[in-house]
Design a protein around this motif. Structure first.
Motif, PDB file in Angstrom:
ATOM      1  N   TYR A 163       0.952  -4.902   4.603  1.00  0.00           N
ATOM      2  CA  TYR A 163       1.088  -3.685   5.417  1.00  0.00           C
ATOM      3  C   TYR A 163      -0.245  -2.951   5.480  1.00  0.00           C
ATOM      4  CZ  TYR A 163       6.226  -3.636   5.687  1.00  0.00           C
ATOM      5  OH  TYR A 163       7.540  -3.911   5.964  1.00  0.00           O
ATOM      6  N   GLN A 164      -0.874  -2.829   4.328  1.00  0.00           N
ATOM      7  CA  GLN A 164      -2.148  -2.106   4.267  1.00  0.00           C
ATOM      8  C   GLN A 164      -3.185  -2.770   5.183  1.00  0.00           C
ATOM      9  OE1 GLN A 164      -4.387   0.522   3.949  1.00  0.00           O
ATOM     10  NE2 GLN A 164      -3.203   0.941   2.101  1.00  0.00           N
ATOM     11  N   ARG A 165      -3.244  -4.094   5.144  1.00  0.00           N
ATOM     12  CA  ARG A 165      -4.204  -4.824   5.993  1.00  0.00           C
ATOM     13  C   ARG A 165      -3.848  -4.719   7.474  1.00  0.00           C
ATOM     14  NH1 ARG A 165      -3.864  -9.925   2.368  1.00  0.00           N
ATOM     15  NH2 ARG A 165      -5.196  -9.295   0.660  1.00  0.00           N
ATOM     16  N   THR A 166      -2.563  -4.879   7.788  1.00  0.00           N
ATOM     17  CA  THR A 166      -2.114  -4.911   9.172  1.00  0.00           C
ATOM     18  C   THR A 166      -2.173  -3.542   9.838  1.00  0.00           C
ATOM     19  OG1 THR A 166      -0.642  -6.738   8.612  1.00  0.00           O
ATOM     20  CG2 THR A 166      -0.222  -5.614  10.688  1.00  0.00           C
ATOM     21  N   PHE A 167      -1.828  -2.507   9.106  1.00  0.00           N
ATOM     22  CA  PHE A 167      -1.738  -1.157   9.675  1.00  0.00           C
ATOM     23  C   PHE A 167      -2.803  -0.223   9.106  1.00  0.00           C
ATOM     24  CE2 PHE A 167       2.646  -2.894   9.679  1.00  0.00           C
ATOM     25  CZ  PHE A 167       2.810  -2.987  11.056  1.00  0.00           C
ATOM     26  N   GLN A 168      -4.030  -0.695   9.053  1.00  0.00           N
ATOM     27  CA  GLN A 168      -5.123   0.085   8.468  1.00  0.00           C
ATOM     28  C   GLN A 168      -5.316   1.442   9.134  1.00  0.00           C
ATOM     29  OE1 GLN A 168      -8.719  -2.209   8.330  1.00  0.00           O
ATOM     30  NE2 GLN A 168      -7.706  -3.933   7.334  1.00  0.00           N
ATOM     31  N   ALA A 175      10.994  -0.317 -10.151  1.00  0.00           N
ATOM     32  CA  ALA A 175       9.913  -1.284 -10.347  1.00  0.00           C
ATOM     33  C   ALA A 175       9.376  -1.772  -8.999  1.00  0.00           C
ATOM     34  CB  ALA A 175      10.405  -2.461 -11.185  1.00  0.00           C
ATOM     35  N   SER A 176      10.262  -2.013  -8.032  1.00  0.00           N
ATOM     36  CA  SER A 176       9.823  -2.429  -6.697  1.00  0.00           C
ATOM     37  C   SER A 176       9.017  -1.325  -6.022  1.00  0.00           C
ATOM     38  CB  SER A 176      11.021  -2.785  -5.822  1.00  0.00           C
ATOM     39  OG  SER A 176      11.684  -3.911  -6.317  1.00  0.00           O
ATOM     40  N   TYR A 177       9.486  -0.090  -6.168  1.00  0.00           N
ATOM     41  CA  TYR A 177       8.768   1.062  -5.608  1.00  0.00           C
ATOM     42  C   TYR A 177       7.350   1.142  -6.189  1.00  0.00           C
ATOM     43  CZ  TYR A 177       7.165   5.888  -6.114  1.00  0.00           C
ATOM     44  OH  TYR A 177       6.396   7.013  -6.176  1.00  0.00           O
ATOM     45  N   LYS A 178       7.245   1.025  -7.509  1.00  0.00           N
ATOM     46  CA  LYS A 178       5.921   1.113  -8.154  1.00  0.00           C
ATOM     47  C   LYS A 178       5.012  -0.025  -7.701  1.00  0.00           C
ATOM     48  CE  LYS A 178       7.371   3.727 -12.186  1.00  0.00           C
ATOM     49  NZ  LYS A 178       7.654   3.705 -13.629  1.00  0.00           N
ATOM     50  N   ALA A 179       5.550  -1.231  -7.601  1.00  0.00           N
ATOM     51  CA  ALA A 179       4.752  -2.367  -7.151  1.00  0.00           C
ATOM     52  C   ALA A 179       4.296  -2.169  -5.709  1.00  0.00           C
ATOM     53  CB  ALA A 179       5.556  -3.663  -7.284  1.00  0.00           C
ATOM     54  N   PHE A 180       5.171  -1.626  -4.868  1.00  0.00           N
ATOM     55  CA  PHE A 180       4.821  -1.381  -3.472  1.00  0.00           C
ATOM     56  C   PHE A 180       3.709  -0.336  -3.379  1.00  0.00           C
ATOM     57  CE2 PHE A 180       5.371   0.219   0.849  1.00  0.00           C
ATOM     58  CZ  PHE A 180       5.506  -0.968   1.554  1.00  0.00           C
ATOM     59  N   ILE A 181       3.834   0.735  -4.150  1.00  0.00           N
ATOM     60  CA  ILE A 181       2.815   1.792  -4.173  1.00  0.00           C
ATOM     61  C   ILE A 181       1.466   1.223  -4.608  1.00  0.00           C
ATOM     62  CG2 ILE A 181       2.119   3.925  -5.358  1.00  0.00           C
ATOM     63  CD1 ILE A 181       4.324   4.323  -3.287  1.00  0.00           C
ATOM     64  N   GLU A 182       1.472   0.395  -5.644  1.00  0.00           N
ATOM     65  CA  GLU A 182       0.232  -0.216  -6.111  1.00  0.00           C
ATOM     66  C   GLU A 182      -0.358  -1.142  -5.056  1.00  0.00           C
ATOM     67  OE1 GLU A 182       0.641  -1.975  -9.970  1.00  0.00           O
ATOM     68  OE2 GLU A 182       1.042  -0.040 -10.925  1.00  0.00           O
ATOM     69  N   GLY A 183       0.504  -1.834  -4.315  1.00  0.00           N
ATOM     70  CA  GLY A 183       0.021  -2.692  -3.232  1.00  0.00           C
ATOM     71  C   GLY A 183      -0.648  -1.893  -2.128  1.00  0.00           C
ATOM     72  N   LEU A 184      -0.120  -0.703  -1.858  1.00  0.00           N
ATOM     73  CA  LEU A 184      -0.703   0.153  -0.818  1.00  0.00           C
ATOM     74  C   LEU A 184      -1.956   0.882  -1.282  1.00  0.00           C
ATOM     75  CD1 LEU A 184       2.342   1.966   0.861  1.00  0.00           C
ATOM     76  CD2 LEU A 184       0.891   0.200   1.855  1.00  0.00           C
TER      77      LEU A 184
END
Length: 194
Positions: A5-10, A34-43
């Protein structure tokens, strides 16, 4: 997924968190947190969740768990496993019964384990493997690649009706969440990404 998402929607998703631009929600369970935290870290990078003030939603949130309040969905969930379902019919096939017999024999039993027992071992195999990525789960030793294919197919049959295209209600169940997201995306005062 968040990295993609971060790459696609910069242009929409800045690499830095801002309360005015983002809104996150998750239910009050360990796995969704845990999914929320992983998603936040990915962003936003490692430990980014420490900079975001978000509390877990109540587990009966209509936006995050709409199926809990939908009697039509709950009824069709039951029908996904009744005696007329493809899920149940597949369990009566020779290929499925052979898998039960082979797994039982691999484990040294002189009788055939039942579906519930095999399913529990299959769950333990998957969860253990997911939790300890570097190690082989001892539970997985019970299954060959063919056995895993049979078990995955059975699960696909169940979820095709329960939460996939096998039931028309599944395409409608998240309408409230999509409407909520679009309302936030169109607002001048709320976060632009929800």
């Amino acid at each position: 997924m968040a990295i993609d998402y971060q790459r696609t929607f910069q242009k929409v998703i800045e690499f830095r968190y801002s309360r005015e631009k983002f809104r996150f929600a998750y239910t009050n369970t360990q796995r969704t947190e845990a999914s929320y935290k992983a998603f936040i870290e990915g962003l936003f990078g490692p430990n980014a969740n420490q900079n975001i003030e978000t509390k877990a939603e109540n587990n009966d949130s209509i936006l995050l768990r709409p199926y809990e309040k939908c009697t039509s969905w709950l009824k069709q969930e039951d029908s996904a496993q009744d005696k007329n379902s493809e899920y149940f019919k597949f369990q009566q096939t020779g290929i499925f019964k052979q898998m039960l017999e082979e797994v039982s024999a691999r484990l040294g039993f002189k009788y055939t384990l039942n579906v519930k027992q095999i399913d529990t071992m299959w769950d333990m195999c998957r969860y253990d493997q997911a939790w300890y990525l570097q190690d082989d789960s001892p539970w997985c030793a019970a299954f060959t690649r063919n056995h895993i294919n049979v078990l995955e197919y059975l699960e696909d049959l169940k979820y095709f009706v329960k939460s996939g295209y096998g039931s028309g209600i599944n395409s409608k169940i998240m309408c409230a969440a999509v409407q909520d997201m679009l309302r936030f995306l169109g607002s001048e005062t709320n976060p632009i990404v929800s």
